[in-house]
Design an enzyme around this catalytic site. Structure first.
Site, short mmCIF file in Angstrom:
data_model
loop_
_atom_site.label_atom_id
_atom_site.label_comp_id
_atom_site.label_asym_id
_atom_site.label_seq_id
_atom_site.Cartn_x
_atom_site.Cartn_y
_atom_site.Cartn_z
N CYS A 29 0.80 -1.18 -0.12
CA CYS A 29 -0.06 0.00 -0.02
C CYS A 29 0.92 1.30 0.15
O CYS A 29 0.41 2.29 -0.40
CB CYS A 29 -0.96 -0.06 1.23
N HIS A 68 -2.75 7.29 3.11
CA HIS A 68 -3.12 5.65 2.46
C HIS A 68 -4.36 5.67 3.44
O HIS A 68 -4.54 5.54 4.55
CB HIS A 68 -2.09 4.69 2.86
N ASN A 109 -10.28 0.32 1.68
CA ASN A 109 -8.68 0.33 1.57
C ASN A 109 -8.58 -0.34 -0.07
O ASN A 109 -8.85 -1.36 -0.38
CB ASN A 109 -8.09 -0.77 2.31
#
Ligand code: ACO
Length: 344
Positions: A119, A260, A290
């Site tokens: 990520c 993020h 996510n």
């Protein structure tokens, strides 16, 4: 508050994003696993996520974001020298997803490479893009994940966290354009935790055999959630401080933190540790969940579309993911970059 410096080095001159149209709510997850809207919402802040259609793949998502980015920036594809795709959910083992995107958008003069940085990959790869742009090369950087085809739909503790999407950034020499200037950028990895979060089966270490499948193994994501949570909070906080320190700035200089979008509890914990008001931390995790290395590109596009980013502001972006890897950067808005996306 110190005044932003003029653009030098490299700038994000335009952005594009794409999310699939299919919405999946928390209640929809009840068809697949024993869960509830209340559990998911209270643990993660997620309310819904987008899921790719059966005929979509990582390259098609990335291509749509890339096309929008180039259209927003009115930048011809054949001037791009590098197509970098940050993804942990590639089109196939080989070749790189970026090759398919390069062909689809007609970036005939570009080299195409993938970055697998979890990520944190988009921000870490922004450092690579910046280095090439400083040397004069136009770079198209795309963070893209199709996590719905990479997760175990029977594992309620991981599957409900993820969504699909793509965000693209046109990174140009600072002498050529204005936009979000890369003021500082740091990245790090602690490979001792490489086995905490990932897809351990299906590669060369553990090729998936009929025996392994019969024993319950698969090539989908596995994760130790609480360990990830603790490390995400610590590393995102430290990385944010390091990027600020590298820029000679403090949090008082930052208008927006664009992190993020892991989950709301992680974002809240990072805000608390940074001692920054939660309202200054941009979040759209409720709507998109996510989306891995796509999340920061999508969040930047949405924040700009909502009119939140203004010339003269400084943004702090920070990410953490498998590896464990982390990255953070300060972006200085010398001009609000054009964006194109349909995130409604
Ligand atoms: N619905 C209902 N119950 C669930 C669900 C679900 N979707 N998932 C897990 N549970 C159950 C567990 O089975 C467990 O039940 P038990 O007590 O009977 O054994 C109970 O809920 C508690 O499980 P925990 O894992 O302790 O739950 P926790 O409060 O830690 O929340 C979560 C889990 C949300 C995964 C949390 O650990 C987390 O947010 N971790 C970070 C993970 C992450 O963000 N990963 C993304 C990739 S990395 C990145 O982007 C930073």
């Amino acid at each position: 508050m110190t005044q932003p410096a003029a653009a030098d080095g490299a700038v994000i001159a335009a952005l594009g994003a794409y999310v699939p149209s299919r919405r999946m709510t928390n209640a929809d997850w009840g068809q697949y696993v024993d869960t509830s809207d209340e559990w998911i919402r209270s643990r993660t802040g997620i309310e819904e996520r987008r899921m790719a259609a059966d005929d979509e793949s990582t390259a098609t998502l990335a291509t749509r974001a890339a096309e929008r980015c180039l259209a927003a920036g009115k930048f011809p594809a054949d001037r791009i020298r590098w197509v970098l795709v940050s993804t942990d959910t590639p089109e196939m083992w080989n070749p790189a997803t970026a090759c398919f995107v390069q062909a689809a958008i007609g970036a005939v003069n570009a080299v195409a490479l993938d970055v697998t940085g979890g990520c944190a990959g988009f921000v870490a790869a922004l450092g690579l893009a910046e280095a090439r742009a400083r040397l004069g090369d136009p770079v198209l950087l795309i963070g893209c994940e199709l996590l719905s085809k990479a997760m175990d739909w029977s594992d309620r503790s991981t599957a409900v966290l993820f969504g699909d999407g793509a965000g693209a950034a046109l990174v140009l020499p600072g002498s050529e354009a204005e936009g979000l200037a890369v003021t500082s950028l740091i990245a790090g990895t602690d490979g001792r935790d490489a086995d905490i979060l990932g897809k351990p089966y299906g590669g060369t270490k553990n090729p998936l055999t009929a025996e392994l499948v019969a024993a319950g193994h698969h090539h989908k994501i596995v994760m130790h959630g609480q360990y990830v949570f603790r490390n995400a909070v610590v590393h995102m906080t430290d990385a944010a401080h390091e990027a600020l320190g590298r820029a000679g700035l403090t949090l008082a200089d930052i208008a927006w933190v664009v992190p993020h979008q892991a989950n709301q509890r992680i974002l809240d914990a990072v805000a608390e540790r940074l001692k920054v008001e939660a309202v200054k931390v941009y979040s759209n995790v409720a709507r998109f969940a996510n989306t891995g290395s796509a999340s920061i590109g999508i969040a930047l596009v949405e924040a700009i579309q909502r009119g939140l980013i203004e010339q003269g502001q400084r943004l702090l972006t920070v990410a953490f993911g498998s590896g464990f890897s982390w990255a953070a950067g300060v972006l200085t808005c010398t001009a609000v970059p054009p964006v194109e996306a349909d995130l409604g």
